[in-house]
Design a protein around this motif. Structure first.
Motif, PDB file in Angstrom:
ATOM      1  N   PRO A   2      -2.747  -6.507   1.875  1.00 27.94           N
ATOM      2  CA  PRO A   2      -1.711  -5.896   2.708  1.00 27.94           C
ATOM      3  C   PRO A   2      -1.332  -6.774   3.896  1.00 27.94           C
ATOM      4  O   PRO A   2      -2.080  -7.651   4.322  1.00 27.94           O
ATOM      5  CB  PRO A   2      -2.377  -4.609   3.187  1.00 27.94           C
ATOM      6  CG  PRO A   2      -3.823  -4.964   3.241  1.00 27.94           C
ATOM      7  CD  PRO A   2      -4.065  -5.920   2.100  1.00 27.94           C
ATOM      8  N   VAL A  47      -4.319   0.777  -1.724  1.00 29.18           N
ATOM      9  CA  VAL A  47      -3.999  -0.602  -1.355  1.00 29.18           C
ATOM     10  C   VAL A  47      -4.079  -1.433  -2.631  1.00 29.18           C
ATOM     11  O   VAL A  47      -5.152  -1.629  -3.186  1.00 29.18           O
ATOM     12  CB  VAL A  47      -4.987  -1.138  -0.300  1.00 29.18           C
ATOM     13  CG1 VAL A  47      -4.603  -2.562   0.100  1.00 29.18           C
ATOM     14  CG2 VAL A  47      -5.012  -0.230   0.918  1.00 29.18           C
ATOM     15  N   TYR A  79       0.843  -1.182   0.000  1.00 31.19           N
ATOM     16  CA  TYR A  79       0.000   0.000   0.000  1.00 31.19           C
ATOM     17  C   TYR A  79       0.884   1.241   0.000  1.00 31.19           C
ATOM     18  O   TYR A  79       2.054   1.207   0.377  1.00 31.19           O
ATOM     19  CB  TYR A  79      -0.942   0.013   1.211  1.00 31.19           C
ATOM     20  CG  TYR A  79      -0.266  -0.147   2.550  1.00 31.19           C
ATOM     21  CD1 TYR A  79       0.180   0.961   3.266  1.00 31.19           C
ATOM     22  CD2 TYR A  79      -0.076  -1.412   3.109  1.00 31.19           C
ATOM     23  CE1 TYR A  79       0.798   0.820   4.501  1.00 31.19           C
ATOM     24  CE2 TYR A  79       0.531  -1.569   4.343  1.00 31.19           C
ATOM     25  CZ  TYR A  79       0.965  -0.453   5.033  1.00 31.19           C
ATOM     26  OH  TYR A  79       1.579  -0.589   6.254  1.00 31.19           O
TER      27      TYR A  79
END
Length: 322
Positions: A21, A17, A6
């Motif tokens: 993540p 993003v 991100y």
């Protein structure tokens, strides 16, 4: 070193993003400041939107069916762009004015949406391998809309119910005419000031039937209060299809005299050999886009003399065929 999944831009208060993540995203100190949030694969992420209370603009996509169950927590949300399923509670977002929906999101919109505060709606519907569908009924129920944009929509029908949208000021239909056999009356759209109905095609689309253009013009002629009009990319495949011509020269029906308030006219990519005479009488006209036609310089000089204030866009992209 951890792989970045991100990116945060402090100056814009924006977070992107772009893959699933790592868990430490939710430990970042700036989550309460983010106003612009983009998420590429919501289903893989299983995003917790409650962590982003100040978001005003949300772009969120999914590759698998996914519902944004906690969307109602974003009470500051002003703009939403998504192909995800939306929950019933989303109609409670009183600040949400701009909604952009694509593919599956169009097919499963909650009934409560007709009572939402949304004034600008954009639709995109071109799922691979799926047949065209009529424009969903929920659109006609959003009577508070002031702007409606259809881009690359494989719709088989636009209903006369569009006239329920009496607050519309902007209507744009782009790359969405391929599967239509008819065009609805627009006579009820008395507040409409900006209209785009182009015949453009992209991504392997078939060209719309040129006979449909006559029906489009018939409805456009009812809208004498228009300030901008774009009817680009409509042209006959052969001489038999022409609807306005002199000998071998192709033109448009001369329907423009009624548009006394027209400021911008776009008639690009239409294979025109000459202009309807009344275009040079549109005293309010400020811009004329004629890119990719066959108009003679002498005619354009005459139009410029008649309308000294006019900016003619695309003069260098015209060359007479005769």
């Amino acid at each position: 070193m951890k792989k970045h999944t991100y990116t945060y831009t402090p100056a814009c208060k924006a977070l992107v993003v772009f893959s699933k993540p790592t868990l430490d995203l939710y430990q970042e100190p700036y989550l309460n400041e983010i106003e612009d949030l983009s998420i590429d694969n919501a289903a893989a992420f299983q995003v917790d939107l409650t962590k982003f209370p100040q978001v005003k603009r949300l772009t969120i996509a999914t590759k698998e069916p996914y519902t944004l169950d906690d969307l109602a927590h974003l009470q500051q949300l002003e703009e939403l762009n998504t192909n995800c399923f939306l929950p019933e509670s989303v109609a409670k977002l009183s600040q949400l004015k701009t909604l952009k929906l694509s593919d599956q999101a169009l097919l499963h919109l909650p009934e409560a949406w007709k009572d939402s505060a949304v004034t600008s709606l954009s639709l995109y519907y071109a799922p691979k391998g799926e047949p065209p569908i009529p424009m969903p009924d929920f659109v006609y129920q959003m009577t508070q809309l002031e702007a409606l944009e259809l881009t690359l929509c494989n719709f088989s029908e636009l209903s006369e119910e569009i006239n329920r949208l009496t607050q519309l000021k902007v209507l744009k239909i782009k790359c969405s005419m391929t599967h239509l056999n008819d065009f609805p009356s627009l006579s009820g759209l008395l507040n409409l000031r900006h209209l785009v109905v182009d015949g453009e095609t992209v991504q392997g689309q078939l060209r719309p039937k040129f006979a449909l253009f006559s029906k489009v013009l018939e409805q456009v002629c009812q809208l004498s209060e228009l300030e901008t009009l774009d009817i680009s990319s409509w042209y006959p495949k052969n001489q038999k299809e022409r609807i306005a011509f002199e000998g071998k020269k192709n033109s448009l029906p001369d329907v423009f005299a009624r548009f006394h308030k027209l400021k911008k006219l776009t008639i690009a990519w239409m294979k025109l050999d000459y202009l309807p005479p009344t275009i040079s009488q549109l005293s309010a006209l400020e811009e004329l886009n004629i890119v990719a036609n066959y108009l003679a310089e002498e005619e354009l000089d005459h139009v410029q003399q008649q309308l000294p204030q006019l900016n003619i866009v695309g003069r260098g992209h015209n060359k007479s065929r005769f």
